[in-house]
Design an enzyme around this catalytic site. Sequence first.
Site: not given
Ligand code: AMP
Length: 282
Positions: A30, A33, A35, A37, A61, A147, A149-150
């Site tokens: 989303m 960005l 580290e 991402h 979402q 990630g 993370k999710d």
């Molecule tokens: P988002 O932009 O928050 O939707 O995240 C996009 C992708 O980046 C998703 O697959 C997240 O799980 C991954 N992501 C976000 N933060 C982290 C993090 N700290 N470590 C690893 N992956 C991450």
Amino acid sequence: MRVIETIQEMRTFVSAARKQGKSIALVPTMGALHEGHLALMRCAKAQCDIVITSIFVNPTQFGPQEDLACYPRDLAGDSEKASGVGVDAIFHPTVAEMYPNRYASYVYVEEITDKLCGLSRPGHFRGVTTVVSKLFNIVQPDKAFFGQKDAQQVLVIDQMVRDLNMNVQLEIVPIVREDDGLAMSSRNRYLSTEERSAALVLSQSLSLAERLVHEGERDIAKIRAAVVSVITEQPLANLEYVEIYSYPELESASTLSKKALLALAVRFGTTRLIDNIILEAS
Ligand code: AMP
């Protein structure tokens, strides 16, 4: 690096790469960005010839009271970061491009979406699985990178890919943290200085749980209670959930045997943060 805004152009870009025999990676994001991402993008570049990252703040979402309107957006900064790690194209569609008038189709995964973030954010995973399906259909990647993370999102997408026979290989990248332990997140920038230091209770409570397991604790209620107590002792922390489920099934258990997912969601002011760890009984 190309910035592509339409589905038609994206398809043309992908089919040209395919004609040259190139393998294609997709990294859905989303934007805003960081580290975390970039770690996904670096892994993608190491495994595939062409890396496409999507930057799309997906309205389906977000719940009605959530941060869709103020979610951070920074295409110029994101482009610089993405091109710095070798991304070949950013897919940055408008909301109308992805959800035109009279849009009516959704992808919904049952059961494992009934708990954790699925419980506190009704409709969230339906939005995630819908947009990820659309991105898979548009890009048709060989591999897609997500990630840890999710953690629940990874399990939901994996279920969807298996159930719907989607022809893509999922690659999961470990959580990237700040030096002090806070998991990187686009939402960290909402935190005040006081909230930022209070937010350390997340990773600290996960480390405590890991230590307890390492010392031999197997009683899930006790491990959970220890985590809850660390978080509730922090006055700025508003606990949404702390749960421990068997991993990857996400089933309730009273004793830790093999792997379990310890996942939590905590609010600091209006900012909602999530974090998790896989506990392993050795
Ligand atoms: P988002 O932009 O928050 O939707 O995240 C996009 C992708 O980046 C998703 O697959 C997240 O799980 C991954 N992501 C976000 N933060 C982290 C993090 N700290 N470590 C690893 N992956 C991450």
